[in-house]
Structures are given as structure tokens and as C-alpha cells.
Design a protein around this motif. Sequence first.
Motif, PDB file in Angstrom:
ATOM      1  N   PHE A  67       0.824  -1.276   0.071  1.00  0.00           N
ATOM      2  CA  PHE A  67      -0.286  -0.608  -0.004  1.00  0.00           C
ATOM      3  C   PHE A  67       0.942   1.943   0.089  1.00  0.00           C
ATOM      4  O   PHE A  67       1.682   1.395   0.365  1.00  0.00           O
ATOM      5  CB  PHE A  67      -0.997   0.254   1.056  1.00  0.00           C
ATOM      6  CG  PHE A  67      -2.343  -1.184   1.001  1.00  0.00           C
ATOM      7  CD1 PHE A  67      -2.126  -2.202   0.237  1.00  0.00           C
ATOM      8  CD2 PHE A  67      -3.572  -0.881   2.137  1.00  0.00           C
ATOM      9  CE1 PHE A  67      -3.002  -3.071   0.587  1.00  0.00           C
ATOM     10  CE2 PHE A  67      -3.619  -1.354   2.472  1.00  0.00           C
ATOM     11  CZ  PHE A  67      -4.416  -2.935   1.427  1.00  0.00           C
ATOM     12  N   THR A  68       0.255   2.044  -1.597  1.00  0.00           N
ATOM     13  CA  THR A  68       1.018   3.312  -0.712  1.00  0.00           C
ATOM     14  C   THR A  68       0.356   4.605  -0.477  1.00  0.00           C
ATOM     15  O   THR A  68      -0.863   4.825  -1.176  1.00  0.00           O
ATOM     16  CB  THR A  68       1.507   3.657  -2.525  1.00  0.00           C
ATOM     17  OG1 THR A  68       2.706   2.758  -2.596  1.00  0.00           O
ATOM     18  CG2 THR A  68       2.545   5.097  -2.295  1.00  0.00           C
ATOM     19  N   ILE A  69       0.281   5.654   0.779  1.00  0.00           N
ATOM     20  CA  ILE A  69      -0.552   6.972   0.918  1.00  0.00           C
ATOM     21  C   ILE A  69       0.129   7.398   0.442  1.00  0.00           C
ATOM     22  O   ILE A  69       1.573   8.032   0.480  1.00  0.00           O
ATOM     23  CB  ILE A  69      -0.839   6.633   2.054  1.00  0.00           C
ATOM     24  CG1 ILE A  69      -1.888   8.008   2.319  1.00  0.00           C
ATOM     25  CG2 ILE A  69       0.409   7.089   3.138  1.00  0.00           C
ATOM     26  CD1 ILE A  69      -1.963   8.271   4.576  1.00  0.00           C
ATOM     27  N   SER A  70      -0.477   9.347  -0.282  1.00  0.00           N
ATOM     28  CA  SER A  70      -0.744  10.141  -0.423  1.00  0.00           C
ATOM     29  C   SER A  70      -1.267  11.405  -0.593  1.00  0.00           C
ATOM     30  O   SER A  70      -2.303  11.000  -0.234  1.00  0.00           O
ATOM     31  CB  SER A  70       0.053   9.951  -2.195  1.00  0.00           C
ATOM     32  OG  SER A  70      -0.724   9.540  -3.248  1.00  0.00           O
ATOM     33  N   LYS A  71      -0.594  12.140  -0.471  1.00  0.00           N
ATOM     34  CA  LYS A  71      -1.897  13.027  -0.735  1.00  0.00           C
ATOM     35  C   LYS A  71      -1.602  14.354  -1.990  1.00  0.00           C
ATOM     36  O   LYS A  71      -0.660  14.740  -1.819  1.00  0.00           O
ATOM     37  CB  LYS A  71      -1.254  13.983   0.685  1.00  0.00           C
ATOM     38  CG  LYS A  71      -0.012  15.029   1.055  1.00  0.00           C
ATOM     39  CD  LYS A  71      -0.527  15.217   2.685  1.00  0.00           C
ATOM     40  CE  LYS A  71       1.132  15.766   2.552  1.00  0.00           C
ATOM     41  NZ  LYS A  71       1.060  16.954   4.376  1.00  0.00           N
ATOM     42  N   ASP A  72      -3.012  15.081  -2.056  1.00  0.00           N
ATOM     43  CA  ASP A  72      -2.158  16.494  -3.088  1.00  0.00           C
ATOM     44  C   ASP A  72      -2.903  17.503  -2.792  1.00  0.00           C
ATOM     45  O   ASP A  72      -4.359  17.657  -2.443  1.00  0.00           O
ATOM     46  CB  ASP A  72      -3.525  15.830  -4.412  1.00  0.00           C
ATOM     47  CG  ASP A  72      -3.790  16.684  -5.716  1.00  0.00           C
ATOM     48  OD1 ASP A  72      -3.190  17.777  -4.912  1.00  0.00           O
ATOM     49  OD2 ASP A  72      -3.767  16.250  -6.810  1.00  0.00           O
ATOM     50  N   ASN A  73      -1.750  18.364  -1.554  1.00  0.00           N
ATOM     51  CA  ASN A  73      -2.519  19.604  -1.253  1.00  0.00           C
ATOM     52  C   ASN A  73      -3.283  20.418  -2.026  1.00  0.00           C
ATOM     53  O   ASN A  73      -4.698  21.101  -1.263  1.00  0.00           O
ATOM     54  CB  ASN A  73      -1.262  20.272  -0.437  1.00  0.00           C
ATOM     55  CG  ASN A  73      -0.466  19.448   0.047  1.00  0.00           C
ATOM     56  OD1 ASN A  73      -1.493  18.335   0.949  1.00  0.00           O
ATOM     57  ND2 ASN A  73       0.605  19.820   0.853  1.00  0.00           N
TER      58      ASN A  73
END
Length: 125
Positions: A67-73
Motif C-alpha cells: 500500500f502507498t499513501i499520498s496526498k494532493d494538497n
Amino acid sequence: QVQLVESGGGSVQAGGSLRLSCAASRDIYSGYCIAWFRQGPGKEREGVAVIDSDGDTAYADSVKGRFTISKDNANRTLSLQMTSLKPEDTAMYYCAAEQTPRRYCVLTLDLYNYWGQGTQVNVSS
């Protein structure tokens, strides 16, 4: 107040992939820990992955490397890319946020005060 709305759940065979998204009602990426939790049938809710304001991440051992968590501010969106899915990944997945002055984040359930409604993931063998 922060509203979180998850999307992207569904049914997939073991070995498959899914991408979950969480949209926030306002900017929560500075001064917040944002995370994914899950609750499987008959199980307690558990932390899956978390990302802090600086973009540092942490994962539960059960999902590391898959799994990979990421964010797009800019788009106020949190994502969870899930690969090599297993039947034991079947659960309701929740997006959560903790407002905190800490520089580090932890996957401790009670610290998170904003929750989405969840999105269901089913993995068949």
C-alpha cells in the motif's frame, strides 16, 4: 469542522489493485496527520497508513510494500494505492484526520477526531 468523503472502494480478486481517495472539505494538510484505517468483519478498527504535514509516511506491518499513501494538497485529496490485495484486506476503509502540533504522526485510533463514512473493499480468493 472538517468533512471527509471516501471513494474508490469495490470488489477485486486477490492479487488485484484498488485506489482509494478521500476528499476534504477544506485544507487539512498543514498541522494535521491524515490516515487510513480499516475495520474487517468481526474485527476492531486498525490503522493502515498515515502521512504527516511534511509528507512523511508510516504503515502497518501488514500492508508495508503493498500500500502507498499520498496526498494532493492542491486538490485536498488523500489517496491509498493498494496492490497485491489479499482476502484479509477485506474491510471498510476510513479516512481520518487529527489536528496536532506534533511533528510526527501515529496510527492511534483515539487521536483522530475527523472521520469519513468509509468505503468498502472486498477481496475474493
